[in-house]
Structure formats: C-alpha cells, structure tokens
Motif scaffolding. Structure first.
Motif, PDB file in Angstrom:
ATOM      1  N   PRO A 180       0.834  -1.212   0.000  1.00  0.00           N
ATOM      2  CA  PRO A 180       0.000   0.000   0.000  1.00  0.00           C
ATOM      3  C   PRO A 180       0.867   1.259   0.000  1.00  0.00           C
ATOM      4  O   PRO A 180       2.043   1.218   0.346  1.00  0.00           O
ATOM      5  CB  PRO A 180      -0.774  -0.104   1.318  1.00  0.00           C
ATOM      6  CG  PRO A 180      -0.647  -1.524   1.766  1.00  0.00           C
ATOM      7  CD  PRO A 180       0.655  -2.009   1.214  1.00  0.00           C
ATOM      8  N   HIS A 181       0.272   2.371  -0.379  1.00  0.00           N
ATOM      9  CA  HIS A 181       0.988   3.650  -0.367  1.00  0.00           C
ATOM     10  C   HIS A 181       1.122   4.203   1.044  1.00  0.00           C
ATOM     11  O   HIS A 181       2.031   4.976   1.330  1.00  0.00           O
ATOM     12  CB  HIS A 181       0.287   4.676  -1.261  1.00  0.00           C
ATOM     13  CG  HIS A 181       0.346   4.315  -2.715  1.00  0.00           C
ATOM     14  ND1 HIS A 181       1.488   4.472  -3.470  1.00  0.00           N
ATOM     15  CD2 HIS A 181      -0.571   3.754  -3.536  1.00  0.00           C
ATOM     16  CE1 HIS A 181       1.258   4.051  -4.696  1.00  0.00           C
ATOM     17  NE2 HIS A 181       0.014   3.605  -4.764  1.00  0.00           N
TER      18      HIS A 181
ATOM     19  N   ARG B  98     -13.212  -0.761  -6.789  1.00  0.00           N
ATOM     20  CA  ARG B  98     -13.060   0.264  -5.754  1.00  0.00           C
ATOM     21  C   ARG B  98     -11.831   1.117  -6.028  1.00  0.00           C
ATOM     22  O   ARG B  98     -11.868   2.326  -5.850  1.00  0.00           O
ATOM     23  CB  ARG B  98     -12.906  -0.388  -4.378  1.00  0.00           C
ATOM     24  CG  ARG B  98     -14.192  -0.889  -3.810  1.00  0.00           C
ATOM     25  CD  ARG B  98     -13.957  -1.471  -2.432  1.00  0.00           C
ATOM     26  NE  ARG B  98     -15.219  -1.989  -1.926  1.00  0.00           N
ATOM     27  CZ  ARG B  98     -15.673  -1.774  -0.693  1.00  0.00           C
ATOM     28  NH1 ARG B  98     -14.975  -1.085   0.155  1.00  0.00           N
ATOM     29  NH2 ARG B  98     -16.816  -2.270  -0.315  1.00  0.00           N
ATOM     30  N   ARG B  99     -10.744   0.465  -6.415  1.00  0.00           N
ATOM     31  CA  ARG B  99      -9.512   1.214  -6.698  1.00  0.00           C
ATOM     32  C   ARG B  99      -9.751   2.213  -7.811  1.00  0.00           C
ATOM     33  O   ARG B  99      -9.370   3.378  -7.718  1.00  0.00           O
ATOM     34  CB  ARG B  99      -8.370   0.256  -7.058  1.00  0.00           C
ATOM     35  CG  ARG B  99      -7.544  -0.177  -5.861  1.00  0.00           C
ATOM     36  CD  ARG B  99      -6.236  -0.794  -6.302  1.00  0.00           C
ATOM     37  NE  ARG B  99      -6.411  -1.956  -7.160  1.00  0.00           N
ATOM     38  CZ  ARG B  99      -6.692  -3.170  -6.692  1.00  0.00           C
ATOM     39  NH1 ARG B  99      -6.834  -3.371  -5.406  1.00  0.00           N
ATOM     40  NH2 ARG B  99      -6.836  -4.185  -7.511  1.00  0.00           N
TER      41      ARG B  99
ATOM     42  N   ALA C 173      -8.827   0.961  -0.010  1.00  0.00           N
ATOM     43  CA  ALA C 173      -8.656   1.683  -1.282  1.00  0.00           C
ATOM     44  C   ALA C 173      -8.723   3.194  -1.097  1.00  0.00           C
ATOM     45  O   ALA C 173      -7.948   3.936  -1.710  1.00  0.00           O
ATOM     46  CB  ALA C 173      -9.720   1.231  -2.279  1.00  0.00           C
ATOM     47  N   THR C 174      -9.625   3.652  -0.241  1.00  0.00           N
ATOM     48  CA  THR C 174      -9.787   5.096  -0.041  1.00  0.00           C
ATOM     49  C   THR C 174      -8.533   5.703   0.593  1.00  0.00           C
ATOM     50  O   THR C 174      -7.957   6.660   0.061  1.00  0.00           O
ATOM     51  CB  THR C 174     -11.018   5.373   0.852  1.00  0.00           C
ATOM     52  OG1 THR C 174     -12.185   4.906   0.174  1.00  0.00           O
ATOM     53  CG2 THR C 174     -11.154   6.850   1.149  1.00  0.00           C
TER      54      THR C 174
ATOM     55  N   ASN D 107      -5.639   4.467   0.772  1.00  0.00           N
ATOM     56  CA  ASN D 107      -4.485   4.253  -0.093  1.00  0.00           C
ATOM     57  C   ASN D 107      -4.389   5.350  -1.155  1.00  0.00           C
ATOM     58  O   ASN D 107      -3.306   5.881  -1.425  1.00  0.00           O
ATOM     59  CB  ASN D 107      -4.592   2.876  -0.755  1.00  0.00           C
ATOM     60  CG  ASN D 107      -3.252   2.341  -1.154  1.00  0.00           C
ATOM     61  OD1 ASN D 107      -2.260   2.549  -0.462  1.00  0.00           O
ATOM     62  ND2 ASN D 107      -3.211   1.655  -2.289  1.00  0.00           N
ATOM     63  N   ALA D 108      -5.529   5.689  -1.731  1.00  0.00           N
ATOM     64  CA  ALA D 108      -5.549   6.753  -2.742  1.00  0.00           C
ATOM     65  C   ALA D 108      -5.151   8.091  -2.120  1.00  0.00           C
ATOM     66  O   ALA D 108      -4.404   8.868  -2.723  1.00  0.00           O
ATOM     67  CB  ALA D 108      -6.946   6.846  -3.365  1.00  0.00           C
ATOM     68  N   ILE D 109      -5.621   8.344  -0.902  1.00  0.00           N
ATOM     69  CA  ILE D 109      -5.279   9.601  -0.231  1.00  0.00           C
ATOM     70  C   ILE D 109      -3.787   9.629   0.108  1.00  0.00           C
ATOM     71  O   ILE D 109      -3.109  10.652  -0.086  1.00  0.00           O
ATOM     72  CB  ILE D 109      -6.131   9.792   1.036  1.00  0.00           C
ATOM     73  CG1 ILE D 109      -7.608   9.961   0.663  1.00  0.00           C
ATOM     74  CG2 ILE D 109      -5.647  10.994   1.834  1.00  0.00           C
ATOM     75  CD1 ILE D 109      -8.546   9.989   1.854  1.00  0.00           C
ATOM     76  N   ALA D 110      -3.259   8.501   0.611  1.00  0.00           N
ATOM     77  CA  ALA D 110      -1.842   8.440   0.975  1.00  0.00           C
ATOM     78  C   ALA D 110      -0.959   8.710  -0.241  1.00  0.00           C
ATOM     79  O   ALA D 110       0.041   9.438  -0.171  1.00  0.00           O
ATOM     80  CB  ALA D 110      -1.515   7.076   1.572  1.00  0.00           C
ATOM     81  N   ARG D 111      -1.342   8.141  -1.375  1.00  0.00           N
ATOM     82  CA  ARG D 111      -0.572   8.342  -2.609  1.00  0.00           C
ATOM     83  C   ARG D 111      -0.543   9.823  -2.982  1.00  0.00           C
ATOM     84  O   ARG D 111       0.497  10.392  -3.308  1.00  0.00           O
ATOM     85  CB  ARG D 111      -1.244   7.510  -3.707  1.00  0.00           C
ATOM     86  CG  ARG D 111      -0.580   7.540  -5.031  1.00  0.00           C
ATOM     87  CD  ARG D 111      -1.170   6.432  -5.875  1.00  0.00           C
ATOM     88  NE  ARG D 111      -0.696   6.491  -7.237  1.00  0.00           N
ATOM     89  CZ  ARG D 111      -1.515   6.632  -8.279  1.00  0.00           C
ATOM     90  NH1 ARG D 111      -2.819   6.718  -8.101  1.00  0.00           N
ATOM     91  NH2 ARG D 111      -1.023   6.662  -9.495  1.00  0.00           N
TER      92      ARG D 111
END
Ligand SMILES: [Zn+2]
Ligand SMILES: [Zn+2]
Length: 246
Positions: A74-75, A181-182, A215-216, A218-222
């Motif tokens: 994960p990010h 979701r991703r 997924a949520t 992870n997207a924010i962390a990225r």
C-alpha cells in the motif's frame, strides 16, 4: 445520594433514557455500550501485519508483513484499527453517523488510542478522511472529524480538517469489487492547495471510521506523498477482517 439528586437522576433518565447505541436496550450510564454488546466486540492487538495491521494468528516477529502487502505494498506506511468490524459496530456506526449520536465520538475515539498509540505519538498532523458515501445519506457532520478531534486534543497534535479535499463524489463502494473500488477512488482526492506548504516532510495520520479494502486511504496516501508528505499512517475505529485475506 441525596433525595434531590435521586429525583433529578430519575427525572433526567425519564427525559433522556441512556440507551446502548448498538442494541437499544437501556443502560445504566450514558454514552456506553450495554455489557452484552461490549463483551461481543473483538478488540485488535498485536501480532499483526507491520504495514496494513491485518491480525496474525501467531507472532512472526517485528516488521513482518502479510501476503497482500508483500504482493502489492500500500501507499500508506501503517494502518491500525481498534476493533474488528461486525454487526455490533455496524449498528453503532449507524447511530453515530445517521442517528445524531454525535455524543459517541469521544468514547469511540478512546477505543482507538491504544491501537494507535505509536501512530498518534509520532504524527505531525492529524487529518480526517473527508466525508464520503454522500449519495446514500445526507449528513450534517463528518464522523471522521468527530473521531479525529478528541484524539488530536489528547495527544496535543495539530488537526487539519481540510487537508484532503474530495475532488468528485465517488460511487457508493459497498457493492464494488476491490479492483473496481480502486478505479472508483483514483483521482477522487486532492490535497488542499492552501495546506501544501504545511505538508512537506511531515508525517500525516489519517483518521476514518472503517477500513474495508483500504482503497480510499491508499488513494489519499498516494496523493499526500506526491504532494510532499514524508509518511502517511492510518487509524480507524474498525476494520473488516476477512478470514481468507492472508
Ligand atoms: Zn447493547
Ligand atoms: Zn498487510
């Protein structure tokens, strides 16, 4: 207890009978679960995956990650959660999010302190995940903010409520596969341009109610790391624990 306070207590209970937010039975005190619901909760503790926090059956030693994290890291750096998501938690969250039981925020966030102690102590900035699932329910408050605020106060950390902005309203995630979701959350978030200056080289702790696939967050962390964050950790009240995930 004096006769006056006894009468007052009875009167207050009559006006506002304290009820368990999970099952609705009357409880002896306000803000808490009934004994039965409390006993049914599964609090999460080590051993777990060093990155995503997925609980392990046995202790493999420090720093060991689960198969999912090894296959695709994960990010975010670390995710931790207080309890396993189950029907009791689902009912509590419905009361909390849709039933105006905002009074539950401090108590629920207290559950998160032990599971997230390291993350809370090491954080430079605490930020809530912005409100989502807006299509399902109209709400007047962000439940993640209600969890984040008492944690930031307890650990003396700056709380930045608008660090992450939702770039567009995503579909409801409930019925989607992990891959869908991703795709759904990619590009859904952006860093508040006014906050980018405060982000460089900082360790961010994201707060949310439930970790499902991740997924949520992870997207924010990225997004936050691309915009300069040194590290991004995640602390949630509950997480879905699928027995087949490892
Ligand atoms: Zn109960
Ligand atoms: Zn993992």
């Amino acid at each position: 207890m004096s006769a006056v306070s006894r009468v007052l207590g009875v009167a207050l209970d009559f006006v506002l009978p304290p009820r368990c937010p999970a099952c609705g039975v009357q409880t002896g005190s306000t803000g808490g679960l009934c004994t039965e619901c409390w006993r049914g909760l599964r609090f999460l503790a080590p051993p777990h995956c060093a990155q995503c926090g997925y609980p392990f059956e046995m202790d493999f030693g420090p720093g060991v990650r689960c198969g999912a994290c090894l296959a695709q890291a994960p990010h975010y750096d670390r995710a931790r959660s207080a309890v396993a998501y189950d029907d009791t938690i689902a009912r509590i969250l419905i009361s909390f999010k849709h039933g105006d039981r905002t009074d539950l925020g401090p108590g629920l966030s207290a559950w998160m302190r032990r599971a997230g102690a390291d993350l809370l102590m090491e954080a430079d900035i605490i930020a809530p995940v912005p409100l989502h699932r807006r299509r399902l329910f109209a709400r007047r408050y962000n439940q993640s903010m209600l969890l984040a605020r008492p944690l930031a106060q307890a650990f003396g950390k700056p709380l930045v409520g608008d660090l992450v902005l939702r770039a567009r309203i995503t579909q409801s995630q409930g019925h989607l596969s992990p891959a869908a979701r991703r795709r759904n959350v990619e590009g859904a978030f952006r860093t508040n341009p006014d906050r980018k200056g405060a982000l460089a080289g900082r360790r961010v702790l994201l707060i949310d109610d439930v970790l499902t696939t991740g997924a949520t967050v992870n997207a924010i962390a990225r997004r936050l790391k691309r915009d300069g964050a040194e590290a991004v950790d995640v602390l949630t009240l509950a997480r879905v624990v699928r027995e087949t995930a490892v």
